[in-house]
Design a protein around this motif. Sequence first.
Motif, PDB file in Angstrom:
ATOM      1  N   ASP A  64      19.141  37.298  44.327  1.00 23.38           N
ATOM      2  CA  ASP A  64      19.941  38.065  45.273  1.00 23.38           C
ATOM      3  C   ASP A  64      20.604  39.189  44.475  1.00 23.38           C
ATOM      4  O   ASP A  64      21.583  38.962  43.750  1.00 23.38           O
ATOM      5  N   ILE A  65      20.046  40.372  44.582  1.00 26.28           N
ATOM      6  CA  ILE A  65      20.498  41.498  43.755  1.00 26.28           C
ATOM      7  C   ILE A  65      21.953  41.850  44.057  1.00 26.28           C
ATOM      8  O   ILE A  65      22.730  42.142  43.143  1.00 26.28           O
ATOM      9  N   GLU A  66      22.344  41.823  45.315  1.00 25.14           N
ATOM     10  CA  GLU A  66      23.732  42.135  45.672  1.00 25.14           C
ATOM     11  C   GLU A  66      24.695  41.196  44.958  1.00 25.14           C
ATOM     12  O   GLU A  66      25.700  41.624  44.397  1.00 25.14           O
ATOM     13  N   GLU A  67      24.378  39.914  44.964  1.00 29.40           N
ATOM     14  CA  GLU A  67      25.230  38.932  44.298  1.00 29.40           C
ATOM     15  C   GLU A  67      25.246  39.159  42.784  1.00 29.40           C
ATOM     16  O   GLU A  67      26.293  39.076  42.139  1.00 29.40           O
ATOM     17  N   ALA A  68      24.093  39.463  42.218  1.00 26.84           N
ATOM     18  CA  ALA A  68      24.009  39.704  40.773  1.00 26.84           C
ATOM     19  C   ALA A  68      24.838  40.921  40.376  1.00 26.84           C
ATOM     20  O   ALA A  68      25.529  40.905  39.354  1.00 26.84           O
ATOM     21  N   VAL A  69      24.798  41.976  41.175  1.00 26.06           N
ATOM     22  CA  VAL A  69      25.572  43.181  40.879  1.00 26.06           C
ATOM     23  C   VAL A  69      27.060  42.887  40.989  1.00 26.06           C
ATOM     24  O   VAL A  69      27.845  43.302  40.136  1.00 26.06           O
ATOM     25  N   GLU A  70      27.454  42.143  42.030  1.00 26.49           N
ATOM     26  CA  GLU A  70      28.871  41.799  42.191  1.00 26.49           C
ATOM     27  C   GLU A  70      29.366  40.928  41.045  1.00 26.49           C
ATOM     28  O   GLU A  70      30.465  41.120  40.544  1.00 26.49           O
ATOM     29  N   THR A  71      28.537  39.975  40.624  1.00 19.59           N
ATOM     30  CA  THR A  71      28.906  39.104  39.514  1.00 19.59           C
ATOM     31  C   THR A  71      29.065  39.904  38.228  1.00 19.59           C
ATOM     32  O   THR A  71      30.007  39.697  37.473  1.00 19.59           O
ATOM     33  N   ALA A  72      28.154  40.836  38.004  1.00 20.39           N
ATOM     34  CA  ALA A  72      28.223  41.662  36.797  1.00 20.39           C
ATOM     35  C   ALA A  72      29.442  42.572  36.839  1.00 20.39           C
ATOM     36  O   ALA A  72      30.105  42.790  35.825  1.00 20.39           O
ATOM     37  N   ALA A  73      29.763  43.090  38.021  1.00 24.16           N
ATOM     38  CA  ALA A  73      30.918  43.974  38.155  1.00 24.16           C
ATOM     39  C   ALA A  73      32.223  43.207  38.002  1.00 24.16           C
ATOM     40  O   ALA A  73      33.227  43.755  37.565  1.00 24.16           O
ATOM     41  N   ALA A  74      32.216  41.908  38.341  1.00 28.78           N
ATOM     42  CA  ALA A  74      33.426  41.098  38.258  1.00 28.78           C
ATOM     43  C   ALA A  74      33.648  40.521  36.868  1.00 28.78           C
ATOM     44  O   ALA A  74      34.700  39.974  36.592  1.00 28.78           O
ATOM     45  N   ALA A  75      32.664  40.650  35.987  1.00 26.67           N
ATOM     46  CA  ALA A  75      32.802  40.113  34.630  1.00 26.67           C
ATOM     47  C   ALA A  75      33.912  40.860  33.909  1.00 26.67           C
ATOM     48  O   ALA A  75      34.032  42.071  34.015  1.00 26.67           O
ATOM     49  N   PRO A  76      34.752  40.135  33.169  1.00 25.73           N
ATOM     50  CA  PRO A  76      35.860  40.796  32.478  1.00 25.73           C
ATOM     51  C   PRO A  76      35.354  41.726  31.385  1.00 25.73           C
ATOM     52  O   PRO A  76      34.419  41.412  30.665  1.00 25.73           O
ATOM     53  N   ALA A  77      35.976  42.880  31.304  1.00 23.54           N
ATOM     54  CA  ALA A  77      35.635  43.847  30.263  1.00 23.54           C
ATOM     55  C   ALA A  77      36.288  43.414  28.957  1.00 23.54           C
ATOM     56  O   ALA A  77      37.337  42.771  28.970  1.00 23.54           O
ATOM     57  N   PRO A  78      35.689  43.752  27.828  1.00 25.00           N
ATOM     58  CA  PRO A  78      36.311  43.392  26.552  1.00 25.00           C
ATOM     59  C   PRO A  78      37.661  44.081  26.398  1.00 25.00           C
ATOM     60  O   PRO A  78      37.870  45.183  26.885  1.00 25.00           O
ATOM     61  N   ALA A  79      38.576  43.407  25.728  1.00 22.21           N
ATOM     62  CA  ALA A  79      39.904  43.961  25.504  1.00 22.21           C
ATOM     63  C   ALA A  79      39.809  45.233  24.685  1.00 22.21           C
ATOM     64  O   ALA A  79      39.106  45.299  23.690  1.00 22.21           O
ATOM     65  N   ALA A  80      40.517  46.250  25.105  1.00 26.66           N
ATOM     66  CA  ALA A  80      40.442  47.548  24.444  1.00 26.66           C
ATOM     67  C   ALA A  80      41.222  47.572  23.141  1.00 26.66           C
ATOM     68  O   ALA A  80      40.887  48.322  22.241  1.00 26.66           O
ATOM     69  N   GLY A  81      42.246  46.762  23.007  1.00 30.02           N
ATOM     70  CA  GLY A  81      43.126  46.837  21.844  1.00 30.02           C
ATOM     71  C   GLY A  81      42.529  46.319  20.566  1.00 30.02           C
ATOM     72  O   GLY A  81      42.131  47.074  19.696  1.00 30.02           O
ATOM     73  N   GLY A  82      42.452  45.021  20.409  1.00 28.72           N
ATOM     74  CA  GLY A  82      42.070  44.413  19.140  1.00 28.72           C
ATOM     75  C   GLY A  82      40.631  44.642  18.759  1.00 28.72           C
ATOM     76  O   GLY A  82      40.330  45.005  17.639  1.00 28.72           O
ATOM     77  N   ALA A  83      39.724  44.447  19.674  1.00 32.83           N
ATOM     78  CA  ALA A  83      38.308  44.524  19.333  1.00 32.83           C
ATOM     79  C   ALA A  83      37.906  45.941  18.937  1.00 32.83           C
ATOM     80  O   ALA A  83      37.158  46.134  17.999  1.00 32.83           O
ATOM     81  N   SER A  84      38.421  46.931  19.637  1.00 30.53           N
ATOM     82  CA  SER A  84      37.991  48.292  19.327  1.00 30.53           C
ATOM     83  C   SER A  84      38.488  48.716  17.948  1.00 30.53           C
ATOM     84  O   SER A  84      37.812  49.443  17.241  1.00 30.53           O
ATOM     85  N   GLY A  85      39.660  48.269  17.564  1.00 34.57           N
ATOM     86  CA  GLY A  85      40.168  48.601  16.235  1.00 34.57           C
ATOM     87  C   GLY A  85      39.292  48.021  15.150  1.00 34.57           C
ATOM     88  O   GLY A  85      39.025  48.654  14.138  1.00 34.57           O
TER      89      GLY A  85
END
Length: 113
Positions: free
Chosen positions: A49-70
């Motif tokens: 179900d592509i719609e569900e897969a896209v929603e699941t991917a969009a709902a995945a948490p993004a990596p933290a910008a602070g510690g990891a990027s440094g």
Amino acid sequence: MEYVYAALILNESGEEINEDNVTGVLEAAGVDVEESRVKALVAALEDVDIEEAVETAAAAPAPAAGGASGEVETADEEEEAADEEEEADEADEADEGDDDEEASGEGLGNLFG
């Protein structure tokens, strides 16, 4: 990646994701289509179900910008420094090689005048 994009375009436009439609989208985009890849994609997406897969991917948490990027920046800086050191070492080795060639060729110059 363009094969997946073709499937997403077909899904978004409400068209059936089948070999003919995927091939048509890819050819319209100027892609040199590999039939085996089209067949594999269509088979892989058969029960998805592509719609569900896209929603699941969009709902995945993004990596933290602070510690990891440094840490990534530090690693990149370290890699750049290591690359610069390697280039400097290579340049030194090339210079040393030229000196050896010049030293061994000094006696040959006397042979020709």
